[in-house]
Every structure is written in C-alpha cells, then in structure tokens.
Design an enzyme around this catalytic site. Structure first.
Site, PDB file in Angstrom:
ATOM      1  N   PRO A  89       0.819  -1.221   0.000  1.00 12.09           N
ATOM      2  CA  PRO A  89       0.000   0.000   0.000  1.00 12.09           C
ATOM      3  C   PRO A  89       0.851   1.268   0.000  1.00 12.09           C
ATOM      4  CG  PRO A  89      -0.399  -1.322   1.995  1.00 12.09           C
ATOM      5  CD  PRO A  89       0.632  -2.037   1.199  1.00 12.09           C
ATOM      6  N   GLU A 116       2.830  -7.369   8.895  1.00 14.99           N
ATOM      7  CA  GLU A 116       2.927  -5.904   8.842  1.00 14.99           C
ATOM      8  C   GLU A 116       3.734  -5.408   7.654  1.00 14.99           C
ATOM      9  OE1 GLU A 116       1.211  -3.603  10.745  1.00 14.99           O
ATOM     10  OE2 GLU A 116       0.259  -5.541  11.023  1.00 14.99           O
ATOM     11  N   ARG A 154      -3.516  -9.375 -20.352  1.00 12.56           N
ATOM     12  CA  ARG A 154      -4.386  -8.829 -21.392  1.00 12.56           C
ATOM     13  C   ARG A 154      -3.607  -8.070 -22.461  1.00 12.56           C
ATOM     14  NH1 ARG A 154      -9.473  -8.369 -20.230  1.00 12.56           N
ATOM     15  NH2 ARG A 154      -9.721  -6.516 -21.514  1.00 12.56           N
ATOM     16  N   ASP A 169      -9.341  -1.460 -25.819  1.00 12.56           N
ATOM     17  CA  ASP A 169      -9.020  -0.196 -26.477  1.00 12.56           C
ATOM     18  C   ASP A 169      -9.865   0.931 -25.915  1.00 12.56           C
ATOM     19  OD1 ASP A 169      -7.268  -1.571 -27.962  1.00 12.56           O
ATOM     20  OD2 ASP A 169      -8.473  -1.604 -29.789  1.00 12.56           O
TER      21      ASP A 169
HETATM   22  N1  ADE Z   1      -0.662  -5.332   0.075  1.00  6.82           N
HETATM   23  C1  ADE Z   1      -1.523  -4.962   1.043  1.00  6.82           C
HETATM   24  N2  ADE Z   1      -2.318  -3.981   0.620  1.00  6.82           N
HETATM   25  C2  ADE Z   1      -1.963  -3.706  -0.671  1.00  6.82           C
HETATM   26  C3  ADE Z   1      -2.404  -2.798  -1.648  1.00  6.82           C
HETATM   27  N3  ADE Z   1      -3.396  -1.925  -1.409  1.00  6.82           N
HETATM   28  N4  ADE Z   1      -1.803  -2.804  -2.852  1.00  6.82           N
HETATM   29  C4  ADE Z   1      -0.785  -3.656  -3.089  1.00  6.82           C
HETATM   30  N5  ADE Z   1      -0.322  -4.534  -2.216  1.00  6.82           N
HETATM   31  C5  ADE Z   1      -0.905  -4.581  -1.012  1.00  6.82           C
END
Ligand code: ADE
Length: 253
Positions: A89, A116, A154, A169
């Site tokens: 994230p 974590e 894809r 497209d």
């Molecule tokens: N791992 C945990 N949350 C994530 C996210 N939002 N995007 C990518 N990997 C992740």
C-alpha cells in the site's frame, strides 16, 4: 513474458492465473507464471519467515533472508534481468500506464508480503519499485499480484480475441466505458436508447463517445484534468451536459 511470484501462498496467484484471459495467455505460451515460496528458504525446524518488529508494536515483520533467497532463486530460475516489484500500500498507485510499462519488461518478480510488511533493508536491496492497487490495506500482496498479472496478461500480443481487444481499447484512451445494452429492447427496467437501434454506425460511435466523455467528466473528473480535448470531444461533452440538464461549469464557479 515470465512472471515469478514470491509469496507464502504462491498457489493462490497460480490459481488466479489458470482461467479466463490469463489462463488462455498461459496456455498459448504468451506468459509463464512461477511461484517461489520463501518458507522453502527458511531455516530451523519451524521454518520461520517472520519476527517481531524492533521498536515494539503489533504485528510481525517478514525476515530478510528467506525472502532474499527466494528472490535470488526466482532471478536465477529465468533468463535475463528481472524487475522486482513489491506489492504494497506504500507503493505508487497502479494505473493503465503503469500496467503498460510493467508489461513491456521481459521478466517480473512480484514480491508479496504478509503480516505488517517486510524488513525495509530487503526492499532497499532487492526491490526496483513498489506498487499499490489502491488506498486500502489487504491482508497480503497476493490479490494485488493477481491484479497485476491479469492486467499484464491482457496486453500480451495474441491474448485477447477481437471483441475483447475492442473493450481494452476503449479504456486505453483514458476514458470510462459507455453504457451497454442487450435484448430485450423493452423491459420493465427501461428501454434501450433509440440511437443503438438505428443501424447508423457513425451516429452510434458518436453517442458512445459522448457517453464515455460525459461519464468520465461526472464520475472521474481527475481523468480529464490536464487533458486537452479535441474540438469534437468538447462539443460532445457539451451535448451530454445539455441533454442531462447540467450546467457546464463546475459547481461553485
Ligand atoms: N498489500 C496490502 N495492501 C496492498 C495494496 N493496497 N496494494 C498492493 N499490495 C498490497
């Protein structure tokens, strides 16, 4: 293209890659997907892959060495240099431009964390970039890796049939898709717009473009910000707004 998934649950991503467009791309030899499990590179009877964070706090952090050995094994298993992408994230948000860029690499190693996160030193030493699939927290990187694999598959030449390519497209030009209808024409939930029944292909194409522009402006104005629309597109957007009875200036101006 070869994609290696480094994960405590490599079967999960392999499973996701076994059906639909991705499965077909794999069957056609356009893409190969391989899993490497850091637990196979962990030491001791318990094959530990995580430990408590220094500084305290909840959760566990993935150990450097099992991950590092797994990444090195994945690097060695294929030919040529691989780009290592950590699903996190904290990463840069995935969009179609990033997918195109990743799809252009001959090899990728997607690193999936659990708990974590992973020790920062491992990221600094082994990871080329961090990618997030959105501003929310998943329990691990596996679902995010599956998203990346799908979007990349894809784009491989020969992965999509003609109809699927047309859908692809329609988003490639950075607009949301237009609405779609199928039979019956009359339904208690509504009627299909006349234009789609007209058989006039130029008119239908204009209507679809107008809907795509209008929906994008309404739902995702960020996609249009900083983008120079052609005179024709501006006219279509105005027509959309006029039809909807909306002012053509943003609220509050
Ligand atoms: N791992 C945990 N949350 C994530 C996210 N939002 N995007 C990518 N990997 C992740």
């Amino acid at each position: 293209m070869r994609i290696d998934i480094v994960s405590l649950f490599p079967e999960f991503v392999a499973q996701c890659a076994s059906f639909g467009v991705v499965g077909r791309a794999v069957e056609r030899g356009l893409l190969s997907i391989h899993g490497t499990n850091p637990r196979d590179f962990a030491e001791g009877n318990y094959r530990r892959v995580d430990d408590r964070p220094f500084g305290g706090g909840p959760g566990m952090v993935m150990l450097i060495d099992p991950l590092r050995r797994a990444i090195q094994a994945a690097r060695a298993a294929g030919e040529g240099p691989a780009r290592v992408v950590y699903m996190s994230p904290q990463g840069r948000r995935l969009d179609q431009a990033a997918v195109r860029r990743l799809a252009a690499a001959p090899r990728l190693i997607l690193l999936c964390g659990r708990y974590e996160g992973v020790d920062e030193r491992l990221i600094r030493a082994e990871v080329d970039e961090e990618i997030s699939i959105g501003d929310y927290v998943l329990s691990g990187g596996e679902l995010a890796a599956a998203v990346v694999v799908d979007a990349i598959a894809r784009l491989q030449d020969g992965a999509l049939n003609d109809a699927e390519s047309a859908v692809q497209d329609s988003f490639e030009d950075g607009l949301l898709d237009c609405p779609h209808y199928t039979r019956p024409v009359e339904h208690e939930l509504g009627t299909v717009p006349d234009v789609l029944l007209s058989g006039d292909h130029a008119r239908i194409a204009r209507w679809r473009r107008m809907q795509a522009l209008g929906r994008t402006a309404e739902r995702r104005p960020d996609l249009l910000a900083g983008r120079e629309l052609s005179r024709e597109d501006r006219a279509l957007l105005e027509a959309y707004r006029a039809e909807r009875g909306r002012p053509d200036t943003p609220e509050g101006t």
